[in-house]
Design a protein around this motif. Structure first.
Motif, PDB file in Angstrom:
ATOM      1  N   ALA A 228      18.864  57.668  -5.859  1.00  0.00           N
ATOM      2  CA  ALA A 228      18.118  57.577  -7.113  1.00  0.00           C
ATOM      3  C   ALA A 228      17.795  56.115  -7.436  1.00  0.00           C
ATOM      4  CB  ALA A 228      18.911  58.224  -8.244  1.00  0.00           C
ATOM      5  N   ALA A 229      18.723  55.205  -7.142  1.00  0.00           N
ATOM      6  CA  ALA A 229      18.489  53.778  -7.401  1.00  0.00           C
ATOM      7  C   ALA A 229      17.358  53.240  -6.522  1.00  0.00           C
ATOM      8  CB  ALA A 229      19.767  52.982  -7.150  1.00  0.00           C
ATOM      9  N   GLU A 230      17.285  53.689  -5.280  1.00  0.00           N
ATOM     10  CA  GLU A 230      16.206  53.243  -4.392  1.00  0.00           C
ATOM     11  C   GLU A 230      14.858  53.772  -4.850  1.00  0.00           C
ATOM     12  OE1 GLU A 230      18.461  52.663  -0.113  1.00  0.00           O
ATOM     13  OE2 GLU A 230      18.006  54.708  -0.773  1.00  0.00           O
ATOM     14  N   ILE A 231      14.842  54.953  -5.410  1.00  0.00           N
ATOM     15  CA  ILE A 231      13.589  55.500  -5.937  1.00  0.00           C
ATOM     16  C   ILE A 231      13.155  54.692  -7.154  1.00  0.00           C
ATOM     17  CG2 ILE A 231      12.545  57.530  -7.023  1.00  0.00           C
ATOM     18  CD1 ILE A 231      14.314  59.210  -5.094  1.00  0.00           C
ATOM     19  N   THR A 232      14.102  54.262  -7.973  1.00  0.00           N
ATOM     20  CA  THR A 232      13.783  53.402  -9.112  1.00  0.00           C
ATOM     21  C   THR A 232      13.228  52.068  -8.620  1.00  0.00           C
ATOM     22  OG1 THR A 232      15.532  54.432 -10.408  1.00  0.00           O
ATOM     23  CG2 THR A 232      14.732  52.308 -11.185  1.00  0.00           C
ATOM     24  N   THR A 233      13.814  51.521  -7.572  1.00  0.00           N
ATOM     25  CA  THR A 233      13.304  50.283  -6.983  1.00  0.00           C
ATOM     26  C   THR A 233      11.895  50.484  -6.448  1.00  0.00           C
ATOM     27  OG1 THR A 233      15.547  49.626  -6.385  1.00  0.00           O
ATOM     28  CG2 THR A 233      13.748  48.502  -5.241  1.00  0.00           C
ATOM     29  N   LEU A 234      11.655  51.615  -5.823  1.00  0.00           N
ATOM     30  CA  LEU A 234      10.322  51.945  -5.329  1.00  0.00           C
ATOM     31  C   LEU A 234       9.328  52.003  -6.482  1.00  0.00           C
ATOM     32  CD1 LEU A 234       8.760  52.819  -2.731  1.00  0.00           C
ATOM     33  CD2 LEU A 234       9.315  55.166  -3.335  1.00  0.00           C
ATOM     34  N   ALA A 235       9.759  52.543  -7.616  1.00  0.00           N
ATOM     35  CA  ALA A 235       8.883  52.638  -8.786  1.00  0.00           C
ATOM     36  C   ALA A 235       8.562  51.266  -9.357  1.00  0.00           C
ATOM     37  CB  ALA A 235       9.543  53.508  -9.856  1.00  0.00           C
ATOM     38  N   ASP A 236       9.448  50.295  -9.145  1.00  0.00           N
ATOM     39  CA  ASP A 236       9.220  48.953  -9.665  1.00  0.00           C
ATOM     40  C   ASP A 236       8.224  48.153  -8.824  1.00  0.00           C
ATOM     41  OD1 ASP A 236      10.935  49.438 -11.755  1.00  0.00           O
ATOM     42  OD2 ASP A 236      12.679  48.570 -10.745  1.00  0.00           O
ATOM     43  N   LEU A 237       7.904  48.640  -7.635  1.00  0.00           N
ATOM     44  CA  LEU A 237       6.919  47.955  -6.803  1.00  0.00           C
ATOM     45  C   LEU A 237       5.544  48.043  -7.453  1.00  0.00           C
ATOM     46  CD1 LEU A 237       7.764  49.228  -3.198  1.00  0.00           C
ATOM     47  CD2 LEU A 237       8.202  46.971  -4.143  1.00  0.00           C
ATOM     48  N   GLU A 238       4.717  47.074  -7.133  1.00  0.00           N
ATOM     49  CA  GLU A 238       3.343  47.133  -7.611  1.00  0.00           C
ATOM     50  C   GLU A 238       2.589  48.167  -6.793  1.00  0.00           C
ATOM     51  OE1 GLU A 238       2.416  43.016  -7.132  1.00  0.00           O
ATOM     52  OE2 GLU A 238       2.823  42.616  -9.235  1.00  0.00           O
ATOM     53  N   SER A 239       1.487  48.633  -7.329  1.00  0.00           N
ATOM     54  CA  SER A 239       0.724  49.671  -6.645  1.00  0.00           C
ATOM     55  C   SER A 239       0.136  49.131  -5.340  1.00  0.00           C
ATOM     56  CB  SER A 239      -0.401  50.192  -7.539  1.00  0.00           C
ATOM     57  OG  SER A 239      -1.405  49.209  -7.672  1.00  0.00           O
ATOM     58  N   ARG A 240      -0.238  50.035  -4.498  1.00  0.00           N
ATOM     59  CA  ARG A 240      -0.795  49.685  -3.189  1.00  0.00           C
ATOM     60  C   ARG A 240      -2.037  48.798  -3.352  1.00  0.00           C
ATOM     61  NH1 ARG A 240      -4.510  51.800   0.610  1.00  0.00           N
ATOM     62  NH2 ARG A 240      -3.745  51.647   2.730  1.00  0.00           N
ATOM     63  N   GLU A 241      -2.877  49.139  -4.332  1.00  0.00           N
ATOM     64  CA  GLU A 241      -4.112  48.383  -4.550  1.00  0.00           C
ATOM     65  C   GLU A 241      -3.808  46.949  -4.961  1.00  0.00           C
ATOM     66  OE1 GLU A 241      -3.562  51.459  -5.901  1.00  0.00           O
ATOM     67  OE2 GLU A 241      -4.824  52.543  -4.478  1.00  0.00           O
ATOM     68  N   VAL A 242      -2.809  46.774  -5.833  1.00  0.00           N
ATOM     69  CA  VAL A 242      -2.442  45.423  -6.283  1.00  0.00           C
ATOM     70  C   VAL A 242      -1.886  44.622  -5.113  1.00  0.00           C
ATOM     71  CG1 VAL A 242      -0.852  44.125  -7.753  1.00  0.00           C
ATOM     72  CG2 VAL A 242      -2.066  46.093  -8.675  1.00  0.00           C
ATOM     73  N   LEU A 243      -1.027  45.238  -4.303  1.00  0.00           N
ATOM     74  CA  LEU A 243      -0.475  44.527  -3.152  1.00  0.00           C
ATOM     75  C   LEU A 243      -1.570  44.147  -2.153  1.00  0.00           C
ATOM     76  CD1 LEU A 243       2.813  46.552  -2.548  1.00  0.00           C
ATOM     77  CD2 LEU A 243       2.594  44.267  -3.523  1.00  0.00           C
ATOM     78  N   LEU A 244      -2.514  45.043  -1.927  1.00  0.00           N
ATOM     79  CA  LEU A 244      -3.630  44.724  -1.023  1.00  0.00           C
ATOM     80  C   LEU A 244      -4.488  43.592  -1.590  1.00  0.00           C
ATOM     81  CD1 LEU A 244      -4.737  48.279   0.183  1.00  0.00           C
ATOM     82  CD2 LEU A 244      -3.615  46.490   1.523  1.00  0.00           C
ATOM     83  N   ALA A 245      -4.704  43.598  -2.903  1.00  0.00           N
ATOM     84  CA  ALA A 245      -5.482  42.528  -3.528  1.00  0.00           C
ATOM     85  C   ALA A 245      -4.777  41.189  -3.385  1.00  0.00           C
ATOM     86  CB  ALA A 245      -5.731  42.848  -4.995  1.00  0.00           C
ATOM     87  N   LYS A 246      -3.449  41.186  -3.529  1.00  0.00           N
ATOM     88  CA  LYS A 246      -2.693  39.945  -3.364  1.00  0.00           C
ATOM     89  C   LYS A 246      -2.783  39.423  -1.929  1.00  0.00           C
ATOM     90  CE  LYS A 246       0.634  40.209  -7.099  1.00  0.00           C
ATOM     91  NZ  LYS A 246       2.046  40.159  -7.460  1.00  0.00           N
ATOM     92  N   VAL A 247      -2.703  40.329  -0.965  1.00  0.00           N
ATOM     93  CA  VAL A 247      -2.825  39.926   0.440  1.00  0.00           C
ATOM     94  C   VAL A 247      -4.221  39.370   0.698  1.00  0.00           C
ATOM     95  CG1 VAL A 247      -2.919  40.801   2.809  1.00  0.00           C
ATOM     96  CG2 VAL A 247      -1.041  41.453   1.320  1.00  0.00           C
ATOM     97  N   ALA A 248      -5.234  40.050   0.168  1.00  0.00           N
ATOM     98  CA  ALA A 248      -6.610  39.579   0.348  1.00  0.00           C
ATOM     99  C   ALA A 248      -6.792  38.201  -0.290  1.00  0.00           C
ATOM    100  CB  ALA A 248      -7.593  40.576  -0.246  1.00  0.00           C
ATOM    101  N   GLY A 249      -6.206  37.994  -1.467  1.00  0.00           N
ATOM    102  CA  GLY A 249      -6.283  36.693  -2.127  1.00  0.00           C
ATOM    103  C   GLY A 249      -5.601  35.605  -1.324  1.00  0.00           C
ATOM    104  N   ALA A 250      -4.445  35.931  -0.751  1.00  0.00           N
ATOM    105  CA  ALA A 250      -3.725  34.954   0.059  1.00  0.00           C
ATOM    106  C   ALA A 250      -4.514  34.596   1.316  1.00  0.00           C
ATOM    107  CB  ALA A 250      -2.347  35.482   0.432  1.00  0.00           C
ATOM    108  N   VAL A 251      -5.122  35.604   1.944  1.00  0.00           N
ATOM    109  CA  VAL A 251      -5.925  35.357   3.147  1.00  0.00           C
ATOM    110  C   VAL A 251      -7.140  34.511   2.794  1.00  0.00           C
ATOM    111  CG1 VAL A 251      -7.393  36.474   4.872  1.00  0.00           C
ATOM    112  CG2 VAL A 251      -5.119  37.371   4.409  1.00  0.00           C
ATOM    113  N   THR A 252      -7.797  34.834   1.687  1.00  0.00           N
ATOM    114  CA  THR A 252      -8.972  34.075   1.257  1.00  0.00           C
ATOM    115  C   THR A 252      -8.591  32.629   0.958  1.00  0.00           C
ATOM    116  OG1 THR A 252      -9.935  36.072   0.326  1.00  0.00           O
ATOM    117  CG2 THR A 252     -10.853  34.007  -0.424  1.00  0.00           C
ATOM    118  N   ALA A 253      -7.476  32.433   0.262  1.00  0.00           N
ATOM    119  CA  ALA A 253      -7.027  31.074  -0.044  1.00  0.00           C
ATOM    120  C   ALA A 253      -6.739  30.301   1.240  1.00  0.00           C
ATOM    121  CB  ALA A 253      -5.788  31.120  -0.925  1.00  0.00           C
ATOM    122  N   SER A 254      -6.132  30.967   2.218  1.00  0.00           N
ATOM    123  CA  SER A 254      -5.855  30.314   3.499  1.00  0.00           C
ATOM    124  C   SER A 254      -7.145  29.929   4.207  1.00  0.00           C
ATOM    125  CB  SER A 254      -5.022  31.225   4.391  1.00  0.00           C
ATOM    126  OG  SER A 254      -3.772  31.465   3.817  1.00  0.00           O
TER     127      SER A 254
END
Length: 175
Positions: free
Chosen positions: A117-143
């Motif tokens: 149950a604690a791991e599922i709560t941790t999973l819920a605390d992650l940002e959404s897939r779209e936000v994580l992809l946007a962050k990766v895209a931003g990091a790649v663009t900045a690089s």
């Protein structure tokens, strides 16, 4: 001898376990039918929330290779069979449980790996897939911008030096 309806129910549950990329086991004691309907709406197309019989689910979980779930099959149980984004389902369950404390997350599985149950709560605390992809895209663009700057910096610096020398020569000739 097993009854055909129970055999069919076990086969259906086994298939749901196998076709889902995750499953979250919950206890729904104290929730009304209207609240369960609201929970199903909250989960949307990412998951199918089903009230299950513990004995049949235990058999189906073993057949699907999820023996870890059988320990938590006590009391009124329901399972969210996740076919979409597991993070979104975990967030939906967490938020619903905050508003309706009668919903208790017991555990689950994600890609064949048991979750507490604690791991599922941790999973819920992650940002959404779209936000994580946007962050990766931003990091790649900045690089890429940084790399482009590093390649153009020497040429720009040389141009500034040449311009400074030209300006200095003109000042010397004028004097």
């Amino acid at each position: 001898m097993a009854r055909p309806d129970k055999v069919a129910a076990v086969a259906e549950l086994t298939e749901r376990f196998r076709s889902s990329n995750a499953a979250v086991l919950t206890e729904y004691r104290g929730l009304s039918v209207a609240q369960l309907k609201e929970l199903r709406r909250v989960l949307g197309d990412d998951a199918q929330y089903a009230v299950v019989k513990n004995t049949l689910t235990s058999i189906a979980a073993r057949e699907a290779g999820y023996e870890s779930l059988t320990d938590d099959l006590k009391g009124p149980s329901a399972i969210a069979f996740v076919t979409g984004d597991p993070v979104a389902v975990a967030k939906g369950l967490r938020d619903f449980a905050k508003a309706h404390p009668a919903l208790v997350v017991k555990g689950g599985v994600l890609d064949g790996r048991p979750l507490t149950a604690a791991e599922i709560t941790t999973l819920a605390d992650l940002e959404s897939r779209e936000v994580l992809l946007a962050k990766v895209a931003g990091a790649v663009t900045a690089s890429l911008y940084q790399a482009a700057y590093l390649f153009t910096a020497p040429a720009a610096q040389a141009a500034r030096v040449v311009e400074a020398l030209r300006a200095q020569r003109e000042e010397q000739q004028a004097a």
